[in-house]
Enzyme design. Structure first.
Site, short mmCIF file in Angstrom:
data_model
loop_
_atom_site.label_atom_id
_atom_site.label_comp_id
_atom_site.label_asym_id
_atom_site.label_seq_id
_atom_site.Cartn_x
_atom_site.Cartn_y
_atom_site.Cartn_z
N CYS A 125 0.79 -1.22 0.00
CA CYS A 125 0.00 0.00 0.00
C CYS A 125 0.83 1.28 0.00
CB CYS A 125 -0.96 0.00 1.19
SG CYS A 125 -2.16 -1.34 1.10
N HIS B 158 -2.66 8.29 6.10
CA HIS B 158 -3.00 7.01 5.48
C HIS B 158 -4.47 6.72 5.75
CE1 HIS B 158 -2.27 3.09 3.75
NE2 HIS B 158 -2.81 2.51 4.82
N GLU C 266 -0.77 5.56 13.34
CA GLU C 266 -0.26 6.80 12.76
C GLU C 266 -0.55 8.01 13.63
OE1 GLU C 266 -1.63 8.06 8.92
OE2 GLU C 266 -3.52 6.99 9.09
N LYS D 219 -9.34 8.49 1.88
CA LYS D 219 -9.88 7.13 1.72
C LYS D 219 -11.32 7.06 2.21
CE LYS D 219 -5.46 4.61 2.16
NZ LYS D 219 -4.57 5.75 2.47
N HIS E 30 -9.87 2.67 -0.54
CA HIS E 30 -8.45 2.32 -0.48
C HIS E 30 -8.10 1.52 -1.73
CE1 HIS E 30 -4.58 1.23 0.74
NE2 HIS E 30 -4.81 0.72 1.95
N PHE F 95 1.16 -3.42 4.22
CA PHE F 95 1.41 -4.76 4.73
C PHE F 95 2.88 -5.12 4.53
CE2 PHE F 95 -3.18 -6.54 4.17
CZ PHE F 95 -3.57 -5.82 5.29
#
Length: 422
Positions: free
Chosen positions: A169, A309, A320, A341, A346, A405
């Site tokens: 990502c 994110h 975060e 998002k 996403h 990931f």
């Protein structure tokens, strides 16, 4: 020498209104684009919601032969690269093709075509030994993700450096950063850099169902993704692409180009901790932020906005939030932070490049997009997450971050052109 790198062209394709202007209108409007999946019958899946693009290839001049050959993700990349080049004012045919390069980020490559072709050659999974006689002759292209960069390069006539970056990502953010580095080191004069992903397919939905990362709130598609909200239940899968034209700053100014923003600093770290998990203290993302700020020569207090994110999972939102506090200190509490998002979903590897585009547009328009569906803030996420409504304010410098990931953590600093140059 640290050559300045300018963004001189932007091309974006996401759910909602088409093109870069439509994208900006959509994310600032704060109305989520989520709906029940229409690309296939999602009835057997836990999460049946996605942010789909109503894509009409003929509108963008793609030929029947291109459509037969190119996966949906490749189509997105070519269309957005064309828009970016047109917006930049460059005539690529007048440039040295060997000095024009391409870098495309993607997390899952040609998933739609691979999923479709496996279904064909296996007779919808009935055959354990597949029958290659039924395979399309373009199947090898779908197996090799570099076909995405090749398609963009071929369409643009670019013969310089060309590659694909696949870091989950963070792929889009990392791909743009790689394009910046190629220009800084003198490997190219112009880079088409960005990312694309079209992951809305049965195999991708099944994978995220297995780890329960996507939202199961199928009864309320529009409200299914709620980053930083105490009631959140996961992210909503999306699709899209963004490509940028990058040039050396002084060269762009010399030709009279419109410079949207300057990319000043970037850093990436890996936590080597867990395949999908994150430590709650946000240490690795904080280190990436600090390193990006150091490269940019921008103090923490110089950041005006953070493009988060903000996936809408508890572990990411808390991770975060902790990273922002750790890296930026007290200034974190005075910064607007938001997640696009929450509006466009996403899109995995593509989203990082889309968020770079959003960061650039925030600088250009002095406007911060909102975090949609944020009505019940998580007490552990206690920063200013710009709930529901876009905010007008002076934006000179933006921090945008990505988390992927495998433990990938990336951060980039963008500024108004010349903002931090003496």
């Amino acid at each position: 020498m640290n050559r300045g790198v300018a963004v001189t062209g932007i091309g974006v394709l996401t759910p909602g209104a088409p093109g870069t202007a439509g994208f900006w209108e959509t994310v600032c409007g704060g109305e989520p684009t989520f709906r029940t999946i229409t690309a296939f019958d999602p009835g057997r899946f836990r999460s049946r919601v996605a942010a789909e693009i109503d894509f009409e290839p003929a509108r963008y001049g793609l030929t029947p032969r291109q459509l037969r050959r190119m996966d949906r993700a490749a189509q997105f990349a070519v269309v957005t690269a064309r828009e970016a080049v047109a917006a930049s004012g460059l005539e690529l045919s007048a440039l040295d093709p060997g000095r024009t390069g391409v870098v495309v980020g993607s997390a899952v490559g040609c998933t739609v075509s691979l999923d479709r072709e496996y279904s064909v050659v296996s007779d919808s999974g009935r055959l354990a030994v597949v029958d290659p006689a039924y395979a399309t002759p373009h199947l090898p292209d779908y197996f090799v993700p570099t076909s995405l960069a090749r398609e963009v390069a071929h369409d643009a006539g670019a013969e310089g450096p060309a590659c694909v970056v696949s870091t989950g990502c963070t792929s889009g953010l990392d791909a743009v950063a790689h394009g910046v580095e190629i220009i800084r080191e003198g490997g190219a004069d112009v880079m088409l850099a960005g990312a694309t992903d079209a992951p809305i397919s049965p195999i991708t939905v099944a994978c995220f169902d297995a780890i329960k990362a996507t939202s199961p709130d199928n009864h309320d598609p529009v409200g299914a993704c709620r980053p930083f909200d105490g009631t959140r239940s996961g992210f909503v899968l999306g699709e899209g692409a963004a490509m940028l034209v990058l040039e050396e700053l002084e060269a762009a100014r010399a030709r009279g180009a419109r410079v949207h923003a300057e990319i000043r600093g970037f850093a990436s770290r890996c936590n080597a901790f867990h395949m999908t998990g994150l430590r709650p203290d946000g240490a690795e993302m904080a280190v990436a932020i600090e390193a990006a700020l150091a490269e940019a020569r921008v103090p923490a207090e110089g950041i005006d906005y953070i493009n988060a994110h903000g996936s809408g999972t508890k572990q990411n939102d808390r991770h975060e939030t902790a990273a922002f506090k750790r890296a930026l200190g007290p200034h974190a509490y005075h910064l607007p932070v938001s997640s696009i998002k929450s509006v466009i979903g996403h899109s995995l590897g593509a989203i990082g490049a889309i968020e770079v585009a959003a960061s650039t547009l925030a600088i250009e328009h002095d406007r911060v997009p909102p975090t949609a569906n944020l009505r019940h803030p998580d007490p552990e996420c206690d920063l200013d997450y710009v709930p529901l409504t876009a905010r007008e304010l002076r934006v000179d410098t933006v921090l945008t971050v990505g988390s992927g990931f495998g433990g990938f953590q990336s951060a980039m600093v963008l500024s108004a052109p010349g903002r931090w140059r003496s």
